[in-house]
Design an enzyme around this catalytic site. Structure first.
Site, PDB file in Angstrom:
ATOM      1  N   LYS A   1       0.838  -1.212   0.000  1.00 27.16           N
ATOM      2  CA  LYS A   1       0.000   0.000   0.000  1.00 27.16           C
ATOM      3  C   LYS A   1       0.866   1.252   0.000  1.00 27.16           C
ATOM      4  CE  LYS A   1      -3.889  -2.286   2.179  1.00 27.16           C
ATOM      5  NZ  LYS A   1      -4.520  -2.773   3.404  1.00 27.16           N
TER       6      LYS A   1
ATOM      7  N   GLN B   1      -4.887  -1.336   9.560  1.00 26.46           N
ATOM      8  CA  GLN B   1      -4.789  -2.676   8.989  1.00 26.46           C
ATOM      9  C   GLN B   1      -5.413  -3.707   9.932  1.00 26.46           C
ATOM     10  OE1 GLN B   1      -3.442  -3.388   5.850  1.00 26.46           O
ATOM     11  NE2 GLN B   1      -4.253  -5.427   6.214  1.00 26.46           N
TER      12      GLN B   1
ATOM     13  N   ASP C   1     -11.327   2.900   4.006  1.00 27.45           N
ATOM     14  CA  ASP C   1     -11.735   1.487   3.933  1.00 27.45           C
ATOM     15  C   ASP C   1     -13.258   1.357   3.890  1.00 27.45           C
ATOM     16  OD1 ASP C   1      -9.925  -0.551   3.616  1.00 27.45           O
ATOM     17  OD2 ASP C   1      -9.396  -0.691   5.746  1.00 27.45           O
TER      18      ASP C   1
END
Ligand code: NDP
Length: 296
Positions: free
Chosen positions: A54, A98, A121
């Site tokens: 990422k 994460q 997200d």
């Protein structure tokens, strides 16, 4: 094989190029550099690989990448304090924590601490509610990637029958909401669904997000259907480690009209959509028009 292969790797590269072009334009016209902060707690090897990837791709499209690696025993208070700091930082437009988090941390509490406008997200409860009510939201990256591929392949999805196998909060449910938003007739199937084979056979669009290697065989696929395989399963075959999807690719590709492979299908789209969401968040935060074709 009759099916068209939907090349997610090539599609993701086009999305990244588009994002990079928009980022360059934002920098030049507005002096604005979109920034993504990624928070990793602990040393889960798979998570480390994702976070590295990422960060690399964020920099490649010209955005600022802020990585925060915390010890596995970080307290909830310390993590929440970091999120508060990132929420208040004008250089940070997207925040991603994460998952999975270590067991002593409450994921829901942590995710819901993120400013919904920076929740790239799309897991914050506000964004879930906005998506469910058809309002502008941050959309979870994997389902957004699937939607983009379906729209490009079909143009309009209106009136199509879509079956989503899997009802997780990160893939199945938001995928179903997005398909509904594009006027599909949507069925969500799961482990308690009766006669899953028959349900799948009714699908013009079949999305598999289960996590069971090659569970869906070709004779569950309606001839000509579009199959989107979200599954990523590591198996050993012929003494080699391999990645396979939730769909039995060879038998499904013999009947489907189009299909995503694993690897090289949905997988690469997820990070590309994370970058797209960060760009969208930066544009919204600055009252600028949203980039076209990169949101739901
Ligand atoms: P979850 O484990 O959270 O959810 C799996 C879903 O599948 C559940 O709803 C479960 O039903 C359903 N299910 C399990 N067994 C069956 C069965 N025999 N028949 C029908 N349904 C069944 O998984 P995720 O949604 O997080 O992930 C799904 C897959 O997608 C995984 O392989 C994962 O690795 C992959 N993935 C890929 C991503 C990418 O970037 N390409 C991103 C995220 C995930 P029930 O609710 O009834 O238990």
């Amino acid at each position: 094989m009759t099916a068209t292969i939907i090349d997610g790797k090539a599609f993701a590269a086009r999305v990244r190029d588009k994002v990079a072009a928009h980022v360059a334009q934002l920098k030049e016209a507005h002096g604005l550099t979109p920034g993504l902060a990624v928070v990793l707690v602990g040393e889960d090897p798979a998570s480390q690989v994702y976070v590295r990837s990422k960060g690399k791709q964020t920099v490649e499209v010209g955005m600022a990448s802020f990585e925060h690696r915390l010890e596995a025993d970080t307290s909830e208070d310390a993590l929440l304090a970091l999120i508060d700091k990132l929420n208040a930082d004008p250089q940070v437009h997207g925040i991603l924590v994460q998952l999975p988090l270590p067991d002593h941390l409450d994921s829901d509490l942590v995710i819901n601490r993120i400013d919904p406008a920076k929740d790239v997200d799309g897991f914050h409860i506000s964004n879930v509610g906005l998506l469910g009510t058809g309002q502008k939201s941050m959309v979870p990256c994997t389902p957004l990637g699937c939607l983009m591929m379906l729209r490009e392949h079909h143009g309009s999805l209106s009136g199509m029958s879509a079956v989503v196998v899997g009802r997780s909060n990160i893939v199945g449910k938001p995928m179903a909401q997005l398909l509904l938003g594009d006027s599909c007739t949507v069925t969500i199937a799961h482990s308690r669904t009766r006669d899953l084979a028959a349900v799948c056979r009714g699908a013009d669009i079949l999305v598999a997000a289960v996590g069971r290697p090659e569970m869906i065989p070709g004779d569950w696929v309606k001839p000509g259907a579009t199959v989107i395989d979200v599954g990523i399963n590591r198996i050993e075959r012929d003494g080699k480690n391999r990645l396979v999807g939730d769909v039995d690719f060879d038998s499904a590709a013999a009947v489907a009209g189009a299909i995503t492979p694993v690897p090289g299908g949905v997988g690469p789209m997820t990070i590309a959509c994370l970058l797209a969401n960060t760009l969208t968040a930066a544009a919204r935060a600055n009252g600028l028009p949203e980039p076209e074709g990169l949101t739901a």
